[in-house]
Design a protein around this motif. Structure first.
Motif, PDB file in Angstrom:
ATOM      1  N   LEU A  14      51.051  40.758  52.718  1.00 60.36           N
ATOM      2  CA  LEU A  14      50.055  41.376  53.589  1.00 60.36           C
ATOM      3  C   LEU A  14      48.869  40.448  53.808  1.00 60.36           C
ATOM      4  O   LEU A  14      48.225  40.491  54.841  1.00 60.36           O
ATOM      5  N   SER A  15      48.582  39.600  52.845  1.00 58.60           N
ATOM      6  CA  SER A  15      47.411  38.755  52.931  1.00 58.60           C
ATOM      7  C   SER A  15      47.665  37.441  53.654  1.00 58.60           C
ATOM      8  O   SER A  15      46.764  36.898  54.270  1.00 58.60           O
ATOM      9  N   ILE A  16      48.853  36.926  53.608  1.00 54.93           N
ATOM     10  CA  ILE A  16      49.151  35.602  54.160  1.00 54.93           C
ATOM     11  C   ILE A  16      48.751  35.449  55.623  1.00 54.93           C
ATOM     12  O   ILE A  16      48.079  34.491  55.961  1.00 54.93           O
ATOM     13  N   PRO A  17      49.101  36.386  56.516  1.00 50.96           N
ATOM     14  CA  PRO A  17      48.728  36.163  57.912  1.00 50.96           C
ATOM     15  C   PRO A  17      47.218  36.019  58.110  1.00 50.96           C
ATOM     16  O   PRO A  17      46.767  35.236  58.916  1.00 50.96           O
ATOM     17  N   LEU A  18      46.430  36.765  57.350  1.00 47.82           N
ATOM     18  CA  LEU A  18      44.991  36.697  57.519  1.00 47.82           C
ATOM     19  C   LEU A  18      44.414  35.455  56.860  1.00 47.82           C
ATOM     20  O   LEU A  18      43.545  34.808  57.396  1.00 47.82           O
ATOM     21  N   PHE A  19      44.910  35.108  55.667  1.00 47.66           N
ATOM     22  CA  PHE A  19      44.392  33.945  54.966  1.00 47.66           C
ATOM     23  C   PHE A  19      44.767  32.657  55.681  1.00 47.66           C
ATOM     24  O   PHE A  19      43.991  31.739  55.739  1.00 47.66           O
ATOM     25  N   SER A  20      45.964  32.590  56.222  1.00 50.31           N
ATOM     26  CA  SER A  20      46.417  31.352  56.844  1.00 50.31           C
ATOM     27  C   SER A  20      45.857  31.185  58.253  1.00 50.31           C
ATOM     28  O   SER A  20      46.046  30.159  58.860  1.00 50.31           O
ATOM     29  N   GLN A  21      45.156  32.171  58.756  1.00 46.92           N
ATOM     30  CA  GLN A  21      44.674  32.122  60.130  1.00 46.92           C
ATOM     31  C   GLN A  21      43.183  31.820  60.249  1.00 46.92           C
ATOM     32  O   GLN A  21      42.625  31.974  61.318  1.00 46.92           O
ATOM     33  N   GLY A  22      42.542  31.424  59.188  1.00 51.52           N
ATOM     34  CA  GLY A  22      41.141  31.052  59.314  1.00 51.52           C
ATOM     35  C   GLY A  22      40.204  31.971  58.568  1.00 51.52           C
ATOM     36  O   GLY A  22      39.775  31.639  57.477  1.00 51.52           O
ATOM     37  N   LEU A  23      39.874  33.103  59.140  1.00 45.96           N
ATOM     38  CA  LEU A  23      38.997  34.040  58.450  1.00 45.96           C
ATOM     39  C   LEU A  23      39.739  34.599  57.237  1.00 45.96           C
ATOM     40  O   LEU A  23      40.908  34.960  57.330  1.00 45.96           O
ATOM     41  N   GLU A  24      39.045  34.690  56.114  1.00 53.78           N
ATOM     42  CA  GLU A  24      39.682  35.160  54.885  1.00 53.78           C
ATOM     43  C   GLU A  24      39.256  36.594  54.592  1.00 53.78           C
ATOM     44  O   GLU A  24      38.236  36.828  53.951  1.00 53.78           O
ATOM     45  N   PHE A  25      40.048  37.542  55.057  1.00 55.03           N
ATOM     46  CA  PHE A  25      39.794  38.959  54.826  1.00 55.03           C
ATOM     47  C   PHE A  25      40.366  39.385  53.484  1.00 55.03           C
ATOM     48  O   PHE A  25      41.416  38.897  53.063  1.00 55.03           O
ATOM     49  N   ILE A  26      39.688  40.326  52.833  1.00 51.70           N
ATOM     50  CA  ILE A  26      40.243  40.983  51.655  1.00 51.70           C
ATOM     51  C   ILE A  26      40.971  42.207  52.186  1.00 51.70           C
ATOM     52  O   ILE A  26      40.395  43.027  52.894  1.00 51.70           O
ATOM     53  N   ASN A  27      42.252  42.319  51.868  1.00 55.89           N
ATOM     54  CA  ASN A  27      43.031  43.445  52.353  1.00 55.89           C
ATOM     55  C   ASN A  27      42.846  44.618  51.400  1.00 55.89           C
ATOM     56  O   ASN A  27      43.416  44.657  50.326  1.00 55.89           O
ATOM     57  N   ILE A  28      42.026  45.563  51.816  1.00 60.07           N
ATOM     58  CA  ILE A  28      41.672  46.699  50.971  1.00 60.07           C
ATOM     59  C   ILE A  28      42.899  47.519  50.559  1.00 60.07           C
ATOM     60  O   ILE A  28      42.938  48.080  49.481  1.00 60.07           O
ATOM     61  N   ASP A  29      43.923  47.557  51.388  1.00 60.52           N
ATOM     62  CA  ASP A  29      45.098  48.371  51.101  1.00 60.52           C
ATOM     63  C   ASP A  29      45.979  47.778  50.014  1.00 60.52           C
ATOM     64  O   ASP A  29      46.776  48.477  49.419  1.00 60.52           O
ATOM     65  N   SER A  30      45.866  46.489  49.775  1.00 60.97           N
ATOM     66  CA  SER A  30      46.722  45.865  48.769  1.00 60.97           C
ATOM     67  C   SER A  30      45.951  45.575  47.481  1.00 60.97           C
ATOM     68  O   SER A  30      46.378  44.819  46.643  1.00 60.97           O
ATOM     69  N   THR A  31      44.781  46.193  47.343  1.00 57.24           N
ATOM     70  CA  THR A  31      44.002  46.079  46.116  1.00 57.24           C
ATOM     71  C   THR A  31      43.829  47.471  45.536  1.00 57.24           C
ATOM     72  O   THR A  31      44.173  48.470  46.149  1.00 57.24           O
ATOM     73  N   ASN A  32      43.277  47.530  44.365  1.00 57.70           N
ATOM     74  CA  ASN A  32      42.982  48.828  43.756  1.00 57.70           C
ATOM     75  C   ASN A  32      41.541  49.239  44.003  1.00 57.70           C
ATOM     76  O   ASN A  32      41.041  50.154  43.381  1.00 57.70           O
ATOM     77  N   TYR A  33      40.865  48.535  44.905  1.00 60.56           N
ATOM     78  CA  TYR A  33      39.471  48.827  45.188  1.00 60.56           C
ATOM     79  C   TYR A  33      39.343  49.891  46.265  1.00 60.56           C
ATOM     80  O   TYR A  33      40.129  49.950  47.186  1.00 60.56           O
ATOM     81  N   THR A  34      38.299  50.681  46.144  1.00 62.22           N
ATOM     82  CA  THR A  34      37.976  51.642  47.193  1.00 62.22           C
ATOM     83  C   THR A  34      36.958  50.985  48.126  1.00 62.22           C
ATOM     84  O   THR A  34      36.390  49.934  47.804  1.00 62.22           O
ATOM     85  N   PHE A  35      36.697  51.625  49.245  1.00 62.18           N
ATOM     86  CA  PHE A  35      35.708  51.081  50.166  1.00 62.18           C
ATOM     87  C   PHE A  35      34.331  51.044  49.507  1.00 62.18           C
ATOM     88  O   PHE A  35      33.537  50.126  49.772  1.00 62.18           O
ATOM     89  N   ASP A  36      34.041  51.997  48.631  1.00 63.38           N
ATOM     90  CA  ASP A  36      32.759  52.004  47.921  1.00 63.38           C
ATOM     91  C   ASP A  36      32.565  50.733  47.099  1.00 63.38           C
ATOM     92  O   ASP A  36      31.445  50.260  46.937  1.00 63.38           O
TER      93      ASP A  36
END
Length: 153
Positions: A14-36
């Motif tokens: 899930l992370s590869i397309p975003l990481f390999s494309q420049g901007l480095e987003f944290i994919n909230i859905d593939s972590t155990n973190y909540t939006f808070d």
């Protein structure tokens, strides 16, 4: 294959397309973190959050990842932002059904919280107190840069 291994593979995929494309987003859905968690992180780091809602098969999302997120001026513009992505998955394969439900539940909860109509991509600028500063859908490079440079609606 253990569930832990599948989760690790899924997180990487899930992370590869975003990481390999420049901007480095944290994919909230593939972590155990909540939006808070990200609100607290934004407070701690004194940053604005760029929340990027995307979905499986979203052609405008893929175009932005491929053509806009890779540009140096975009990476420079968003270098001081906390970049968070939430991605809706349409098909549970190859992940276990309970993980599929968890990932989509987190995404749908964010959509409800921010009253998103479900059009992808959707971008929000959110201050460290959780207040929406600005919202937009698919954009050109110039519009995406301008989106960051004007922080209020």
């Amino acid at each position: 294959m253990s569930v832990r291994l599948i989760v690790s593979i899924l997180t990487i995929n899930l992370s590869i397309p975003l990481f390999s494309q420049g901007l480095e987003f944290i994919n909230i859905d593939s972590t155990n973190y909540t939006f808070d968690f990200f609100i607290d992180k934004a407070k701690e780091e004194d940053k604005i959050i760029l929340l990027y809602l995307s979905g499986e098969g979203c052609t405008p999302c893929m175009r932005m990842q491929r053509e806009i997120f890779v540009k140096d001026e975009v990476k420079e513009t968003y270098s001081d932002y906390l970049l968070v992505n939430s991605h809706l998955i349409m098909r549970p394969y190859p992940m276990p059904h309970n993980l599929f439900k968890k990932v989509n539940k987190a995404h749908l909860k964010l959509r409800k919280k921010f009253k998103s109509e479900g059009a992808y991509p959707t971008f929000y600028l959110i201050d460290k107190n959780g207040r929406i500063l600005k919202k937009a859908n698919k954009m050109t490079t110039e519009e995406f840069i301008e989106f960051a440079n004007t922080e209020t609606q």
